[in-house]
Design a protein around this motif. Structure first.
Motif, mmCIF file in Angstrom:
data_model
loop_
_atom_site.group_PDB
_atom_site.id
_atom_site.type_symbol
_atom_site.label_atom_id
_atom_site.label_comp_id
_atom_site.label_asym_id
_atom_site.label_seq_id
_atom_site.Cartn_x
_atom_site.Cartn_y
_atom_site.Cartn_z
ATOM 1 N N ILE A 366 103.983 -4.571 35.007
ATOM 2 C CA ILE A 366 105.297 -3.953 34.806
ATOM 3 C C ILE A 366 105.513 -3.539 33.351
ATOM 4 C CG2 ILE A 366 106.338 -5.224 36.719
ATOM 5 C CD1 ILE A 366 107.612 -7.077 34.621
ATOM 6 N N GLY A 367 104.506 -3.685 32.518
ATOM 7 C CA GLY A 367 104.678 -3.302 31.126
ATOM 8 C C GLY A 367 103.400 -3.527 30.341
ATOM 9 N N PRO A 368 103.479 -3.320 29.057
ATOM 10 C CA PRO A 368 102.289 -3.486 28.220
ATOM 11 C C PRO A 368 102.059 -4.950 27.852
ATOM 12 C CG PRO A 368 104.134 -2.744 26.892
ATOM 13 C CD PRO A 368 104.643 -2.819 28.307
ATOM 14 N N GLY A 369 100.902 -5.232 27.325
ATOM 15 C CA GLY A 369 100.593 -6.557 26.805
ATOM 16 C C GLY A 369 100.555 -7.612 27.901
ATOM 17 N N ARG A 370 101.259 -8.710 27.662
ATOM 18 C CA ARG A 370 101.225 -9.833 28.580
ATOM 19 C C ARG A 370 101.908 -9.535 29.909
ATOM 20 N NH1 ARG A 370 105.773 -12.975 28.435
ATOM 21 N NH2 ARG A 370 104.514 -14.822 28.905
ATOM 22 N N LEU A 371 102.720 -8.492 29.977
ATOM 23 C CA LEU A 371 103.373 -8.128 31.228
ATOM 24 C C LEU A 371 102.462 -7.352 32.178
ATOM 25 C CD1 LEU A 371 106.926 -7.084 29.984
ATOM 26 C CD2 LEU A 371 106.192 -9.273 30.966
ATOM 27 N N SER A 372 101.207 -7.266 31.828
ATOM 28 C CA SER A 372 100.265 -6.545 32.687
ATOM 29 C C SER A 372 99.689 -7.421 33.792
ATOM 30 C CB SER A 372 99.111 -5.981 31.840
ATOM 31 O OG SER A 372 98.413 -7.035 31.184
ATOM 32 N N GLN A 373 100.043 -8.698 33.821
ATOM 33 C CA GLN A 373 99.528 -9.608 34.850
ATOM 34 C C GLN A 373 100.688 -10.356 35.482
ATOM 35 O OE1 GLN A 373 96.506 -12.180 33.255
ATOM 36 N NE2 GLN A 373 95.294 -10.501 32.408
ATOM 37 N N LEU A 374 101.080 -9.913 36.646
ATOM 38 C CA LEU A 374 102.132 -10.561 37.410
ATOM 39 C C LEU A 374 101.669 -10.741 38.850
ATOM 40 C CD1 LEU A 374 103.892 -9.166 34.994
ATOM 41 C CD2 LEU A 374 105.793 -9.537 36.561
ATOM 42 N N GLY A 375 102.060 -11.866 39.452
ATOM 43 C CA GLY A 375 101.754 -12.077 40.853
ATOM 44 C C GLY A 375 100.753 -13.195 41.072
ATOM 45 N N PRO A 376 100.453 -13.502 42.322
ATOM 46 C CA PRO A 376 99.511 -14.583 42.644
ATOM 47 C C PRO A 376 98.066 -14.128 42.541
ATOM 48 C CG PRO A 376 100.427 -13.676 44.654
ATOM 49 C CD PRO A 376 101.099 -12.955 43.530
#
Length: 509
Positions: A366-376
């Motif tokens: 959903i975004g750059p950097g650390r927000l590039s990994q979301l979910g199981p």
């Protein structure tokens, strides 16, 4: 039904699925444009924005590039001005998939599954291509082949699967019917149907369980969600848009809840973890629905892992009820134990694979950097769910069968095979009662249905008829002999006859 009519109806379903999905996105955006921008709104950007959101909801990743003016005003790092937006609002994909499954099922019921499925897929793909070509913009770009193929797969896969399943169940002629007749022979031929039924039961139970857990979390942490809404400082239109956007991500959150209940949990950024074993969070975006995420966890939450095991137990019980009507699967020495073991393992493998697929759909950026990994994590979720379902289903599927579970007797492989004895009814029950508790007069035989007969009816003889004496001949000249006398019935005795009878009687004096 005629094949042309089936094709037209399938095409209509595809049009409704595509246009309806776009309308669901276009309506709130139009409201936002009217309320938020007024007369200065740039209506030329409304359709590209709607098309991009619809494509994101159908698993198409967007490459977002923020304008330089906005980056300078907002003070954003230029390296973060370009990122990938791939976390899909799965409500749009679920809407399309449900319409597709309905279309494929109706085509199979009409007797033309291939025609209906192909017609719907072709029309939906054509509409998808039109949307991809007319919504291209510089802010959110997509790969053209992904914008066409991914939505077509979201529609085509459920349509084909539903058509095949319904045709397998209903068709008596055709290729699918011939394939079914070749497969469904003997004990092992029943495995595919039982596996499909069990997988549907397990997936329905897991998704329903995750939805309940997500709802409970929203109720328990409703205060945090309201606080994040207030911190956003948005007007009424903004609240409506935020609420609709979070509603579109509701299926995604349910998949996250499933991963949390199963045990692996999910990530809300690189290096983060939210699971019953522990929670490690960084700075989260101010999205109100993320208020349901707990700041810390307790070891008591590990007991939630028993819920998927319970779903496996329930699935095993339902399959065991189905197996009760199959005598071959009820005898261990005839391969029934191996059959039930293979069924349980296959159920766990397929269920784990489907949950991994859901995890892939519910993960993204959903975004750059650390927000590039979301979910199981798909691999971890598939492994854990597979083990839990295997343990639960094996408890009942591999449990020794008791006598009377299905009307048959469970015996050891070395003993003789006993057949169930039919229950007697009627007068036969009196024989069993007499054998167990003899009467006081055993010499009296108990009538049975074979020996007891009702006594024959006695013949009836008609009573003898007495001929009445003929009337005396009338004297000539007596014209009133045959005429009735007033006050005396015809055929009655006259007064002279009565006097003669009195004189002839002996006197008692």
């Amino acid at each position: 039904m005629h094949r042309l009519l089936v094709a037209l109806l399938a095409a209509l379903d595809a049009v409704i699925a595509a246009v309806g999905g776009v309308a669901v996105v276009l309506a709130p955006l139009t409201l936002l444009w009217v309320v938020g921008f007024g007369a200065d709104a740039d209506w030329a950007t409304l359709w590209p924005a709607s098309g991009a959101i619809w494509q994101l909801g159908h698993l198409v990743p967007l490459q977002v590039t923020l304008p330089a003016e906005y980056v300078n005003i907002a003070g954003i790092d230029p390296t973060a001005a370009s990122f990938t937006l791939s976390l899909a609002p799965l409500a749009l994909a679920a809407f399309t998939a449900l319409f597709a499954a309905r279309s494929g099922r109706r085509a199979a019921q009409a007797g033309a599954p291939v025609t209906g499925a192909l017609s719907g897929i072709v029309i939906f793909t054509a509409i998808t291509a039109v949307i991809a070509l007319t919504t291209a913009n510089g802010l959110a770009t997509v790969e053209l082949w992904q914008a066409i193929v991914f939505p077509a797969l979201v529609f085509g896969a459920p349509s084909v699967v539903a058509a095949i399943v319904e045709a397998w169940r209903l068709e008596e002629r055709g290729a699918i019917a011939r394939l079914r007749s070749r497969i469904e022979h003997g004990l092992w031929g029943r495995l595919p149907a039982l596996l499909v039924r069990g997988t549907a039961m397990a997936m329905t139970g897991l998704v329903g369980l995750a939805a309940v857990v997500a709802g409970v979390a929203v109720l328990l942490r409703g205060g945090e969600i309201v606080a994040l809404f207030e911190a956003a400082h948005v007007d009424v239109a903004g609240v409506i848009v935020l609420a609709l956007a979070q509603l579109a991500y509701l299926p995604t959150l349910i998949v996250w809840a499933l991963s949390f209940v199963a045990g692996p949990g999910f990530a809300l950024g690189a290096g983060t973890a939210v699971s019953p074993a522990g929670t490690q969070l960084g700075v989260l975006p101010g999205i109100p629905v993320l208020g349901v995420v707990p700041e810390s966890s307790t070891t008591w939450l590990l007991l939630l892992a028993l819920l998927p095991v319970g779903v496996g137990v329930l699935t095993g019980w339902m399959l065991r009820s189905r197996l009760a009507a199959m005598p071959d699967a009820a005898r261990d020495h005839d391969g029934g134990l191996v059959f039930r073991l293979v069924l349980s393992v296959s159920l766990a493998v397929v269920t784990g694979a489907l949950t991994a697929l859901l995890a892939v759909f519910a993960s993204g950026s959903i975004g750059p950097g650390r927000l590039s990994q979301l979910g199981p994590d798909p691999g971890a979720l598939a492994l854990v769910v597979g083990i839990e379902v295997l343990v639960g289903s094996a408890i009942l599927l591999l449990l020794p069968r008791r006598a009377g579970d299905d009307g048959s007797v469970e015996i050891d492989a070395s003993g003789p095979i006993l057949r169930p004895v039919a229950t007697d009814s009627g007068l036969d029950a009196w024989q069993r009662l007499a054998a167990e508790r003899p009467f006081a007069q055993p010499e009296r035989p108990i009538p049975t249905t074979d020996s007891w007969q009702a006594p024959p009816p006695e013949p009836r003889t008609p009573p003898p008829t007495v001929d009445a004496p003929p009337p005396p001949p009338a004297e000539p000249g007596d014209t009133d002999a045959t005429e009735p006398i007033p006050g005396i019935e015809r055929g009655g005795a006259s007064e002279d006859d009565e006097n003669d009878e009195r004189r002839s009687r002996p006197s008692i004096d």
